[in-house]
Design a protein around this motif. Structure first.
Motif, PDB file in Angstrom:
ATOM      1  N   ASP A 226      -3.554   5.378 -34.949  1.00 19.08           N
ATOM      2  CA  ASP A 226      -4.822   4.988 -34.280  1.00 19.08           C
ATOM      3  C   ASP A 226      -4.607   3.895 -33.263  1.00 19.08           C
ATOM      4  O   ASP A 226      -3.873   3.086 -33.138  1.00 19.08           O
ATOM      5  CB  ASP A 226      -5.734   4.316 -35.381  1.00 19.08           C
ATOM      6  N   GLY A 227      -5.487   4.463 -32.116  1.00 16.19           N
ATOM      7  CA  GLY A 227      -5.901   3.285 -31.010  1.00 16.19           C
ATOM      8  C   GLY A 227      -4.702   3.289 -30.061  1.00 16.19           C
ATOM      9  O   GLY A 227      -4.665   2.083 -29.263  1.00 16.19           O
ATOM     10  N   ASN A 228      -3.663   4.018 -30.047  1.00 22.08           N
ATOM     11  CA  ASN A 228      -2.526   3.702 -29.051  1.00 22.08           C
ATOM     12  C   ASN A 228      -2.988   4.224 -27.743  1.00 22.08           C
ATOM     13  O   ASN A 228      -3.689   5.322 -27.765  1.00 22.08           O
ATOM     14  CB  ASN A 228      -1.498   4.441 -29.690  1.00 22.08           C
ATOM     15  N   ILE A 229      -2.255   3.597 -26.533  1.00 27.57           N
ATOM     16  CA  ILE A 229      -2.417   3.998 -25.355  1.00 27.57           C
ATOM     17  C   ILE A 229      -1.017   4.580 -24.747  1.00 27.57           C
ATOM     18  O   ILE A 229      -0.203   3.886 -24.770  1.00 27.57           O
ATOM     19  CB  ILE A 229      -2.935   2.838 -24.646  1.00 27.57           C
ATOM     20  N   GLY A 230      -0.933   5.625 -24.205  1.00 32.52           N
ATOM     21  CA  GLY A 230       0.019   6.236 -23.666  1.00 32.52           C
ATOM     22  C   GLY A 230       1.104   6.473 -24.471  1.00 32.52           C
ATOM     23  O   GLY A 230       2.139   7.307 -24.297  1.00 32.52           O
TER      24      GLY A 230
END
Length: 877
Positions: A547-551
């Motif tokens: 959840d909520g990861n970028i890239g």
């Protein structure tokens, strides 16, 4: 040197010193009003007290220390104000226009409230830094700023509060338009800016500074200081003050298995947060001083680690590089060790050479280890080995590794394996791994990798920075359970994070939350941002909460995890943080994994974007906390590369050998501001300067005069580790790169597929595509007089006319000419002068490699110019 403490003597001393700890704190709120520019200032005017609202003011002057200022009711307070930077002052272009009568000032008194008084809004100070002293640590403070000016180079002024005397560590900041954007002749007449919930820093001080939003002049006319008793947890300074027992309990203890346990140190998080080397109040432990940089013998690091058992703190009274020719190993029964790298004045760097073929910091079959603020850089001068890591641990339990710098390994930066249980690696900076083919004695594949973990229980990776590893950023296999939370990865080679299960190792249960990953110049092809591999058994599988990861996505940009498994033919999709597989697939379980059982509390899990800012501010072995926290040149180089989306200064070389980047191992023996030789006269392992800051030299290391559960030694170590400093990137100016560093999946940063002289990555970064009609080399899209190609060379933004390479000003100052120009991060400059525009240009500076200032504005002083004047030009090198 060993310093031991007797428990019986301790108890007698504690009874004596605890008598006078309590202090009375006022519960009333308090408000002070400050007018910047009194009648001693240039064109300044005092506020008449009481004003029309019946309030009393403090009209200040930058050359005067204003002690015991009055509040709005004319009561004397303990609050003082003094300037660290003398500002300019004036009224011109302020609310009164060109009129010198404060009563003719134009402003909205109702909107400005307490600050809406003629003389207060009339005059102003320009770009300054000052301290507000004598504050109460039992209170929180709000600062309200009013700034007003027209015809300013910057529309906005940024007001910031800092945590240190050098005004480099921002605690909080706020921006205020002092003039109307796009209407430079209109000044601010009705708006204030507020920073709330401020806690005084060490010494009961708030450090305040202000400047224009792009580094030009900023303005401050008046300020209000308001205080109130703290409604929440008290100041973090209680963790480092042996005479203040007002510890924020929610951050001091956690409940685990029906037992309340103290954290290893206040910022300890994750499964290793309860590491306990038995150095608390009333406990018998040794403080062992490392007094030299020798490989062995009395006073050496090896002697401190291996020549004794039992609870101990390893204190470094020296700075520099320790070259370890053989392995230094922590193993049973050598448990309960706190390796306090933060106590070194300039930093401790551990190197491997000779027969040392393992790691500079290695622990096997041991527990309750704390290691902090060490620079672990094995390098190339060791014996042939297939396994040279920066940090290695096997079967380690209940231990935490914090604020480490991990460089120049030839296998992994960190190797955590073989049935460990309860380990945290946090706030550490991993970069510049070495491939080093000739170093390997077993034909093992060449490794320039990040972090590897195999068959562990309860492993936490929290707020770490992983850069440059070809693979394993990290690689985790069969771990129950993994917390991978708020980490940052950049410029990996072929893979970012990797996860495996197979028939022999077992399940992998993982929470992967709020991580920030980006490609970089080294990133090859179109790699998987995050992948998992299932190897041949239906009895083991994955349980992931993502959840909520970028890239962190695969090449299609569709899903967060790409599973490489022969029997999975359809893509894995993400739904509300839970991964789902196609119907009928077996062997892999996709579910919320320990979502209710995270060891890290919710308030310490931030967004991926905030985690990236936090890591920029605080990851790695910062040093000299007693003065100003700072990185050495290796860590600063790595973080600068990330912030600027490049890898200048470190490019992994082809086989057969990587070289340590020039200039190699930094000299850590210089630029230290204090010395143990003159600052521990009572030889108790705690700096005298710290003891006298809060009490006196009667403090004993295992005493606890304030009864807060932290021994004096623990509070000293907390101070030296900056536990009173918030390691957070709160607000700008924290230079942050964009997601993917502006490179979409499939675009190579340095390639130039359209052969127009502009790198594809640069074009994507600024124009959003490689064939934008306004992105051609000869076009000047922003109309600043420089073509896109010229802006590439200058390092400026081709879409922003205010981002420009230009000489801003040449002004005389006595016999010296001051040359000021706008600079760009990562660039160097040469300055040339001509005396008559006929005889040609000559190099005017003693060096033609002047580095760009972090502020974006460089100034150079010419002391050799002729008295009749000269002309200058600045060139990008």
């Amino acid at each position: 040197m060993r310093i031991s403490f007797n428990k019986e003597i301790l108890q007698r001393i504690t009874l004596i010193t605890c008598v006078s700890v309590a202090a009375t704190v006022s519960t009333a709120s308090q408000t002070l009003l400050v007018d910047f520019g009194n009648n001693l200032s240039f064109r300044g005017t005092n506020v008449v007290s009481p004003d029309s609202n019946g309030h009393y003011w403090n009209s200040v002057h930058s050359a005067v220390y204003h002690a015991d200022m009055v509040d709005i009711s004319n009561n004397t307070t303990t609050v003082d104000l003094g300037f660290d930077a003398a500002p300019g002052t004036d009224f011109f272009n302020g609310p009164s226009g060109t009129n010198e009568n404060p009563a003719l000032s134009e402003y909205d008194a109702t909107a400005l409230g307490d600050l809406g008084v003629d003389e207060a809004v009339y005059d102003y100070y320009v770009s300054s830094r000052f301290q507000v002293q004598g504050l109460d640590t039992g209170r929180t403070y709000s600062l309200t700023f009013f700034g007003s000016h027209k015809f300013s180079a910057d529309d906005a002024t940024v007001y910031s509060v800092y945590s240190n005397t050098n005004y480099t560590q921002v605690v909080a900041s706020v921006s205020l338009n002092v003039q109307t954007p796009g209407s430079a002749w209109l000044h601010n007449s009705n708006t204030v800016a507020v920073i709330s919930n401020l806690v005084p820093q060490t010494g009961n001080i708030l450090y305040v500074g202000f400047e224009g939003s792009t580094g030009d002049s900023g303005y401050l006319n008046a300020m209000k200081i308001e205080s109130a008793p703290q409604s929440g947890p008290p100041s973090l300074e209680a963790y480092v003050n042996p005479m203040n027992g007002n510890v924020p309990v929610p951050r001091e203890t956690r409940v685990d298995a029906d037992e309340t346990r103290k954290l290893a140190f206040p910022s300890a998080r994750g499964f290793g947060r309860f590491a306990d080397p038995d150095i608390g109040p009333g406990q018998d432990f040794d403080a062992i001083k490392v007094t030299n940089l020798l490989d062995s013998g009395p006073g050496s690091y090896r002697d401190a680690i291996m020549s004794t058992n039992g609870p101990r703190v390893v204190i470094f009274t020296v700075s520099g590089t320790i070259d370890l020719t053989e392995t230094v190993l922590m193993r049973e029964p050598q448990d309960n060790v706190y390796v306090a790298g933060q106590t070194s004045p300039g930093g401790i760097q551990l190197k491997c050479s000779g027969n040392n073929e393992k790691a500079p910091l290695r622990a096997v079959r041991t527990r309750d280890i704390i290691a902090r603020f060490l620079k672990l850089r094995p390098g190339l001068d060791h014996a042939l080995s297939s396994d040279v890591d920066s940090l290695a641990m096997n079967d380690v339990e209940n231990s935490i590794f914090d604020h480490l710098s991990l460089q120049w390994s030839t296998d992994e930066a960190a190797h955590i394996t073989s049935k460990g249980d309860g380990v945290t690696l946090q706030w550490s900076l991993q970069s510049e791994p070495l491939r080093c083919g000739p170093c390997r004695s077993d034909n093992h594949s060449q490794h320039d990798y990040g972090v590897f973990s195999d068959v562990n229980k309860n492993l936490t990776l929290y707020k770490n920075f992983f850069m440059g590893g070809r693979w394993r950023n990290p690689n985790v296999q069969a771990t129950n359970a993994l917390e991978m939370i708020n980490n940052v990865g950049y410029n990996y080679g072929e893979y970012a994070a990797q996860f495996y299960v197979n028939a022999t190792r077992g399940n992998l249960i993982a929470n992967i939350i709020g991580n920030w990953y980006s490609k970089g110049p080294r990133t090859a092809g179109d790699p998987h941002m995050l992948f998992a591999s299932y190897e041949g058994s239906s009895s083991h599988g994955f349980e992931f909460y993502v959840d909520g990861n970028i890239g962190m996505r695969d090449t299609s940009g569709v899903c967060n995890i790409n599973f490489l498994a022969p029997h999975l033919t359809s893509p894995v999709m993400e739904q509300n943080g839970t991964l789902l597989t196609p119907d009928g697939q077996t062997g892999i379980v996709f579910a919320v994994a320990r979502a209710d059982g995270l060891s890290i509390p919710a308030e310490d899990i931030v967004s991926a974007d905030q985690a990236m800012k936090d890591v920029i501010v605080g990851a790695g072995a910062m040093q000299d906390m007693f003065s100003t926290p700072r990185r050495d040149l290796v860590d600063a180089r790595s973080m600068g590369q990330f912030q600027n989306c490049d890898d200048t200064g470190y490019t992994p070389q082809p086989d057969p050998l990587d070289a340590i980047p020039a200039p190699g191992y930094p000299d850590l023996t210089t630029n230290t501001t204090w010395s143990w030789t003159t600052n521990d006269v009572d030889d108790d392992g705690m700096l005298d300067a710290w003891e006298t800051l809060y009490a006196d030299l009667s403090l004993v290391p295992n005493g606890d005069p304030d009864g807060d559960g932290w021994s004096n030694m623990e509070e000293f170590l907390n101070y030296m580790a900056g536990e009173h400093i918030q390691w957070t990137g709160t607000g700008d100016p924290v230079l942050v790169p964009p997601v993917y560093c502006g490179y979409p999946v499939g675009v190579q940063p340095t390639a130039d597929m359209d052969s127009d002289g502009l790198p594809d990555g640069w074009e994507w970064f600024h124009f959003g595509q490689t064939d934008h009609p306004n992105g051609e080399p000869h076009i000047d899209w922003d109309g600043d007089g420089h073509s896109n190609l010229q802006e590439l060379y200058a390092g400026t933004n081709p879409t922003n006319a205010s981002s420009i390479f230009m000489i801003k000003e040449v002004s005389p100052s006595g016999d010296t000419y001051e040359v000021t120009w706008l600079s760009a991060s990562g660039k160097t400059y040469a300055i040339y002068r001509t005396d008559d525009l006929v005889s040609g240009w000559t190099n005017a500076a003693s060096t033609n490699h002047i580095s760009a200032s972090p502020s974006g504005t460089n100034t150079w002083f010419d002391t050799q110019a002729p008295t009749h004047g000269a002309s200058y030009r600045v060139r990008v090198e």
